[in-house]
Design an enzyme around this catalytic site. Structure first.
Site, short mmCIF file in Angstrom:
data_model
loop_
_atom_site.label_atom_id
_atom_site.label_comp_id
_atom_site.label_asym_id
_atom_site.label_seq_id
_atom_site.Cartn_x
_atom_site.Cartn_y
_atom_site.Cartn_z
N ARG A 110 -9.07 0.79 3.68
CA ARG A 110 -8.24 1.51 2.96
C ARG A 110 -6.89 1.02 2.62
O ARG A 110 -6.07 1.35 1.80
CB ARG A 110 -7.88 2.57 4.14
CG ARG A 110 -8.90 3.76 4.15
CD ARG A 110 -8.70 4.48 5.45
NE ARG A 110 -8.13 5.91 5.03
CZ ARG A 110 -8.30 6.97 5.64
NH1 ARG A 110 -8.90 6.93 6.91
NH2 ARG A 110 -7.67 8.13 5.44
N ARG A 155 -0.04 15.44 12.91
CA ARG A 155 0.86 14.67 11.88
C ARG A 155 1.40 16.00 10.83
O ARG A 155 0.55 16.42 10.01
CB ARG A 155 0.06 14.06 11.16
CG ARG A 155 -0.53 12.67 11.80
CD ARG A 155 -1.11 11.61 10.91
NE ARG A 155 -0.24 10.67 10.14
CZ ARG A 155 -0.59 9.98 9.27
NH1 ARG A 155 -1.70 9.54 9.15
NH2 ARG A 155 0.40 9.39 8.54
N ASP A 181 3.76 0.89 12.11
CA ASP A 181 2.49 0.18 11.38
C ASP A 181 2.10 -1.11 12.02
O ASP A 181 1.05 -1.74 11.64
CB ASP A 181 2.46 0.42 9.94
CG ASP A 181 2.34 1.80 9.51
OD1 ASP A 181 2.22 2.67 10.42
OD2 ASP A 181 3.02 1.88 8.54
N CYS A 200 -5.32 8.67 8.62
CA CYS A 200 -5.48 7.97 9.95
C CYS A 200 -4.87 9.13 11.10
O CYS A 200 -4.14 9.92 10.83
CB CYS A 200 -4.46 6.56 10.17
SG CYS A 200 -5.21 5.64 9.31
N LYS A 231 0.84 -1.39 0.15
CA LYS A 231 -0.10 0.03 -0.31
C LYS A 231 0.78 1.10 0.03
O LYS A 231 0.65 2.17 -0.72
CB LYS A 231 -1.10 0.01 1.36
CG LYS A 231 -1.67 1.36 1.64
CD LYS A 231 -2.05 1.44 2.87
CE LYS A 231 -2.43 2.85 3.36
NZ LYS A 231 -1.30 3.14 4.41
N ASN A 232 1.94 1.28 0.81
CA ASN A 232 2.71 2.63 1.19
C ASN A 232 3.60 2.77 -0.21
O ASN A 232 3.95 4.02 -0.58
CB ASN A 232 3.11 2.64 2.48
CG ASN A 232 2.10 2.96 3.42
OD1 ASN A 232 0.97 3.40 3.26
ND2 ASN A 232 2.73 2.68 4.65
C1 EPZ Z 1 4.12 6.98 6.66
O1 EPZ Z 1 3.52 8.16 7.25
C2 EPZ Z 1 2.88 5.96 6.66
N1 EPZ Z 1 1.99 6.37 5.61
C3 EPZ Z 1 2.65 5.60 7.88
O2 EPZ Z 1 1.63 4.37 7.77
C4 EPZ Z 1 3.63 5.33 8.67
O3 EPZ Z 1 3.07 4.96 9.99
C5 EPZ Z 1 4.53 6.29 8.72
O4 EPZ Z 1 5.11 6.57 7.68
C6 EPZ Z 1 5.90 6.04 9.53
O5 EPZ Z 1 6.38 4.50 9.13
C7 EPZ Z 1 2.10 6.67 4.18
O6 EPZ Z 1 3.14 5.90 3.80
C8 EPZ Z 1 1.07 7.05 3.68
P1 EPZ Z 1 6.68 10.19 8.91
P2 EPZ Z 1 4.22 9.45 7.22
O7 EPZ Z 1 6.61 11.57 8.01
O8 EPZ Z 1 5.12 9.54 5.75
C9 EPZ Z 1 7.24 13.50 12.23
C10 EPZ Z 1 -0.38 3.27 7.88
O9 EPZ Z 1 -0.80 2.68 8.81
N2 EPZ Z 1 7.23 14.38 11.03
O10 EPZ Z 1 7.66 9.00 8.40
O11 EPZ Z 1 3.08 10.57 7.23
C11 EPZ Z 1 5.99 12.77 12.49
O12 EPZ Z 1 5.02 13.37 13.35
C12 EPZ Z 1 0.25 4.50 7.62
O13 EPZ Z 1 -0.09 2.69 6.84
C13 EPZ Z 1 7.38 15.66 11.41
O14 EPZ Z 1 7.88 15.95 12.57
O15 EPZ Z 1 4.89 9.48 8.49
C14 EPZ Z 1 6.28 11.36 12.84
O16 EPZ Z 1 6.31 11.46 14.35
C15 EPZ Z 1 -0.23 5.10 8.92
N3 EPZ Z 1 7.26 16.41 10.29
C16 EPZ Z 1 7.41 11.05 12.24
O17 EPZ Z 1 8.15 12.17 11.81
C17 EPZ Z 1 7.27 16.10 8.81
O18 EPZ Z 1 6.90 17.03 8.10
C18 EPZ Z 1 7.38 10.21 11.05
O19 EPZ Z 1 6.42 10.53 10.08
C19 EPZ Z 1 6.70 14.86 8.70
C20 EPZ Z 1 6.79 14.08 9.74
#
Ligand code: EPZ
Length: 434
Positions: free
Chosen positions: A399, A122, A307, A117, A22-23
């Site tokens: 989803r 976020r 995840d 989600c 998916k991702n």
């Molecule tokens: C991706 O989300 C995945 N979603 C999420 O999977 C997954 O939980 C996450 O990566 C972590 O592995 C998709 O790929 C669509 P991040 P993403 O940016 O990219 C902080 C699922 O269940 N952060 O790696 O949005 C954030 O708050 C979904 O399939 C910032 O501070 O996650 C978090 O603490 C849910 N500033 C950490 O980084 C930013 O600009 C990691 O977030 C971006 C993120």
């Protein structure tokens, strides 16, 4: 209005085939916007998030043609910006990748803030920082994101991510592909789907190196051409079925996987007393002994994936002794624990730490899916609980999991999807095996 009804207590046996990731799909579909020509994407999971992204591309003028259930042809030769996409972009998280691909393709972007989600704040500040570093002006207000590249084309630059972010790494990588000059992303995320996106882009003519390490270098090219690309299997879907077998007992071969991507999940299950055998493209998971407690901390790849946190926590509810689960990625990913408590789980949460006291069994109850992975955890809990569990809000689950009901039924689970008509006066429910 859909819900799942699970009658627990049946062990799982047989074989389950894992769908495309998916991702990876939700990054590669927006990236296809930058390709001049036909992109054939194979091993596409049939889930609502990918359906929505394909619809978004159609609304932008792309020709989208389903070749078969898991293969789609996307032709973005004649695409344009369109405000008609806004209803869809605000419903899904991955719509933020359109910022990078629109900037790359058009030199400007118009979309909404992403949905997805809800596990606390976020932020997308690292995405914005990246786009600005490549020369984009970003205007964000009233839920809209409008961006434009100086002189109509992004310019390569060095971007250091303050936080390891999967989304920001992907977005900057996409934006940099058609930029002028070289972009270097430092402190990049290393998840398997980042490597998959790089391989997709390179097969369409991009020059991306270092994906899978903390430094990714992208040399901008003038244009991308069409091609065919098959997505990697879904690490988290595979891990979810592995956790389901660990919880319910039985023996299942999980096929169409890359076992290396599952190392972090397999290692924890083995610590808990689950037997795992690895083949070239499958893992066999067997559990008939009592589960042992363990501790888990979620971290960016190659650490234990956030995840999989709700699913492994559910399995740990049944393990002897006390287990500690620490969420190292998200601030607020324990909301589902209230639902598990309704089923008899004993869990104490303090901030980002959950202390789980193993119980001898869970009991069925009416629960809800708070988000995608929390929903998967409810399914796992239902499979091993005594009695009937009714899971509401299953659209979250759909989803990200292709035909979860059908796949589990094939393994012997007693689970049905039930659609209730919107009209409260009409009490007839229509059941389907999913
Ligand atoms: C991706 O989300 C995945 N979603 C999420 O999977 C997954 O939980 C996450 O990566 C972590 O592995 C998709 O790929 C669509 P991040 P993403 O940016 O990219 C902080 C699922 O269940 N952060 O790696 O949005 C954030 O708050 C979904 O399939 C910032 O501070 O996650 C978090 O603490 C849910 N500033 C950490 O980084 C930013 O600009 C990691 O977030 C971006 C993120």
């Amino acid at each position: 209005m859909d819900k799942y009804i699970v009658k627990g207590g049946k062990k799982l046996f047989g074989e389950v085939e894992i769908s495309g990731a998916k991702n990876a799909a939700v990054a590669i579909i927006p990236a296809a916007l930058m390709v001049n020509g036909v992109c054939r994407i194979e091993n596409l999971p049939q889930i609502s998030d990918t359906d929505k992204l394909l619809e978004i591309l159609s609304l932008m003028g792309a020709q989208v043609r389903l070749v078969n259930k898991t293969t789609v042809d996307v032709d973005c030769t004649n695409v344009y910006l369109s405000d008609e996409i806004f209803e869809l972009t605000k419903a899904i998280r991955a719509s933020y990748y359109l910022i990078g691909s629109m900037l790359g393709r058009f030199g400007e972007a118009r979309t909404t803030m992403p949905g997805g989600c809800n596990f606390g704040v976020r932020p997308i500040d690292q995405h914005i920082k990246g786009m600005k570093a490549l020369g984009a002006t970003m205007n964000i207000g009233n839920g809209l994101i409008c961006a434009s590249a100086r002189d109509g084309r992004l310019k390569g630059n060095r971007v250091y991510l303050d936080k390891v972010s999967v989304g920001a790494t992907i977005n900057i990588m996409i934006a940099a592909v058609l930029a002028k000059g070289q972009t270097v992303i430092e402190n990049a995320a290393r998840e398997p789907h980042i490597v998959d996106l790089a391989n997709f882009l390179n097969s369409m003519g991009a020059d991306v190196r270092g994906a899978g390490t903390t430094t990714i270098k992208v040399r901008g090219v003038e244009a991308l051409h069409g091609g065919t690309y098959a997505l990697i299997p879904d690490q988290i879907e595979a891990g979810t079925y592995m956790a389901a077998v660990a919880a319910a007992g039985g023996e299942v071969r999980v096929t169409n996987v890359i076992p290396k991507h599952l190392d972090c999940i397999s290692a924890k299950l083995v610590e808990m007393g689950v037997e795992i055998e690895e083949g070239d493209d499958y893992v066999t998971v067997k559990r008939d002994a009592v589960l042992r407690h363990t501790n888990v901390k979620t971290l960016p790849y190659p650490g234990f994936p956030t995840d999989m946190q709700p699913q492994i926590s559910t399995v740990l509810c049944l393990a002897e002794g006390t287990s500690i689960v620490t969420e190292g990625v998200w601030d607020n990913r324990f909301k589902y624990i209230n639902e598990l408590r309704k089923m008899g789980a004993e869990i104490h949460v303090d901030g980002k730490v959950a202390v789980i006291e193993g119980v001898s069994g869970l009991t069925g109850a009416p629960v809800a899916a708070c988000d995608l992975r929390a929903g998967a955890a409810m399914v796992i809990a239902g499979l091993c609980a005594e009695g009937t569990t009714t899971i509401e809000d299953v659209e979250y689950i759909e989803r990200g999991y292709q035909d979860i009901v059908g796949k589990l039924r094939k393994l012997g689970a007693d689970i049905v999807a039930v659609t209730e008509p919107n009209d409260p006066a009409d009490k007839t429910a229509t059941a389907s095996a999913g």
